[in-house]
Write a protein that holds these residues in place. Structure first.
Motif: not given
Ligand code: SF4
Ligand code: SF4
Lengths: 291, 239
Positions: A22-36, A60-74
């Motif tokens: 809830k907000g623009t602080n996306i770093e923690p989320m991106l760190e977590e997804v990188d583990l996946l 966020v789907c686009r951000l995942l794409k840029e990091r080489g992760l495959e998103p499923v857009f809900q």
């Protein structure tokens, strides 16, 4: 990469799920997804989950794409009318999104803006049909598109629904409307999932069993009281209640892994919802012998 | 005053496609004023159904089809006819159709679309109501209005939040799609849930006031300007 291509190859598909902040602080989320990364095939990105306003799923789907992760857009029907839904599907496509999970969405009274206007111009079946039409080169009213998106479309089903029969009928309708795979609501009772798979035997679309990591006994009791069709048996609640705080993640991983092992043979994939415990997902997969 | 409009004849016949014996009920209240019900409406539909090869087991005019006591009293005398009917076609507003459906265990279908309720919600204002959607779908839902009772106004069955018959928005409230499922099961029409219904047409729901008119007579008489002269004057004044 579309999930349907993996299913076609006969792969047991693994997806996980993240909720944008809830907000623009996306770093923690991106760190977590990188583990996946390289551990799961794709990651669902929830959209204003539980009707709570958050950062949008598409971004966020686009951000995942840029990091080489495959998103499923809900995408849900709660917040947009048919113009906006179709437009957003096209937008998602030009941003490189290939997998879309079509949902009706929770009612707004369950969220943090209960005063808002609930839209629900379409339902999940209309949305699937509209998305399928776009893929075929037309909008909902059969106007021709100048360039069409290419999606793999998913839908959800709740094995714990009581009664089950209307769920199965709705599954059939969702397939007719365009669904190419199903992810289920959280399952803790293997028997219920088995019943669903039996009742859905004639539905020739891959089904991924939903697993929610149990964080505590309190969370289990909350879900039993508040989440439709989810029931955590006493046995599992007791395991979590007896575990010390430090030991809970280990117990949770064990429970999830054993559920996956029991149900793996019945279905075509697993969808793990970690509710913030993303860092434990790789351990669950290891314990379930999926990686 | 509730305003209703006759459904297209094609739609009415599509409800009755596989049926032969039809029990006809027309409302003598608001629907009479709208000419959808009343003696006139009843006769018109009866004739057309006969032309289409249907058998009319009975054709009843009931003063207010939204009044369950009245319906009960009248239908009581037609038990045999009802038993030999495949379905009931009701020429009334959505409330009337629901009131009849609530009392019978055979399919009950609407012949009209409900447009507007000009301030008077019928004599049977139970939990079941009508949102005046202008495209009545009671024929396929077993006579239970999905719109008035589903907070998401869904048309294709229950959402994921439906739990043991209750609605996700309120544990005290019945999920209307669970009620519709039970009802369709009881009348042997579960296959209706398999059809995919198109999204609602908001042109019908947000009907222009012209179509909602519930007063069929003018309260004031408006003197019309003689056209020729008026335009002549206007032309002069712009010179
Ligand atoms: S479907 Fe419901 S809202 Fe629409 S006309 Fe019929 S009773 Fe009224
Ligand atoms: S639970 Fe039933 S009544 Fe409530 S919103 Fe969902 S479908 Fe509609």
């Amino acid at each position: 990469m579309k999930l349907k291509d993996l299913f076609k190859k006969g792969k047991f598909v693994i997806t996980s799920e993240i909720g944008p902040p809830k907000g623009t602080n996306i770093e923690p989320m991106l760190e977590e997804v990188d583990l996946l990364k390289n551990k799961v095939d794709a990651i669902n990105v929830t959209e204003n989950q539980s009707s709570v306003m958050r950062l949008g799923s598409m971004a966020v789907c686009r951000l995942l794409k840029e990091r080489g992760l495959e998103p499923v857009f809900q995408i849900t029907c709660r917040d947009r009318n048919r113009l906006a839904l179709q437009s957003d599907l096209i937008s998602a496509s030009v941003l490189g999104i290939e997998n879309v999970l079509c949902l009706t969405g929770d009612h707004v009274v369950l969220g943090d803006h209960p005063q808002t206007k609930p839209v629900f111009d379409l339902d999940s079946i209309h949305l699937l049909k509209a998305a399928r039409n776009l893929v075929n080169g037309y909008d909902m009213v059969e106007n021709k598109l100048d360039g069409s998106p290419d999606f793999c479309l998913g839908a959800v089903v709740n094995p714990g629904a009581d009664p089950l029969e209307p769920q199965i009928i709705k599954m059939e309708a969702k397939v007719e409307a365009g669904a190419e795979f199903f992810q289920t609501q959280a399952v803790y009772e293997v028997k219920k999932f088995e019943d669903l798979m039996k009742a859905a035997e004639h539905i020739k679309v891959p089904i991924m069993v939903g697993i929610v990591l149990l964080k505590s006994a309190g969370m289990a009791r909350f879900m039993n009281a508040n989440v439709a069709g989810v029931f955590v048996p006493d046995k599992l609640i007791k395991i979590m209640a007896d575990a010390s705080k430090e030991d809970r993640p280990r117990k949770s991983i064990e429970i999830a892994a054993s559920l996956i092992k029991e149900m793996k043979g019945m279905c075509q994939g697993v969808h793990i919802m970690s509710l913030g415990w993303d860092k434990y997902v790789p351990s669950v997969l290891k314990a379930a012998k999926l990686i | 005053m509730i305003v209703s409009e006759r459904k297209s004849w094609e739609e009415i016949l599509s409800f009755l496609e596989e049926e032969k014996n039809v029990f006809l009920i027309a409302c003598g209240g608001c629907s009479d004023a709208c000419k959808t019900g009343g003696t006139e409406g009843l006769r018109e539909v009866k004739d057309k159904l006969r032309e289409a090869g249907k058998e009319i087991t009975a054709a009843l005019l009931i003063d207010f089809v939204c009044n369950k006591v009245l319906i009960g009293m009248r239908l009581n005398r037609y038990i045999e006819e009802l038993k030999s009917s495949d379905s009931v076609l009701v020429l009334s507003c959505g409330i009337g159709v629901q009131a009849v459906a609530n009392m019978l265990d055979i399919p009950v279908r609407p012949g009209d679309n409900t447009i507007y309720m000009g301030g008077f919600p019928g004599v049977w204002p139970g939990e079941e109501r009508c949102l005046q959607c202008g495209d009545c779908r009671l024929a396929d839902t077993g006579g239970i209005c999905p719109y008035a009772n589903c907070p998401k106004l869904l048309v294709n069955g229950a959402c994921g939040g439906s739990d043991k018959g209750k609605c996700e928005t309120d544990p005290e409230k019945d999920c209307v799609w669970a009620l519709i499922y039970e009802r369709l099961k009881n009348i042997g029409k579960l296959e209706n849930l398999r059809k995919i219904y198109s999204p609602r047409d908001y042109n019908l729901i947000l009907a222009p006031s012209e179509r909602k008119k519930s007063i069929f007579w003018a309260l004031e008489t408006v003197e019309e300007e003689p056209k020729e002269e008026a335009s002549e004057e206007r032309r002069l004044s712009t010179l």
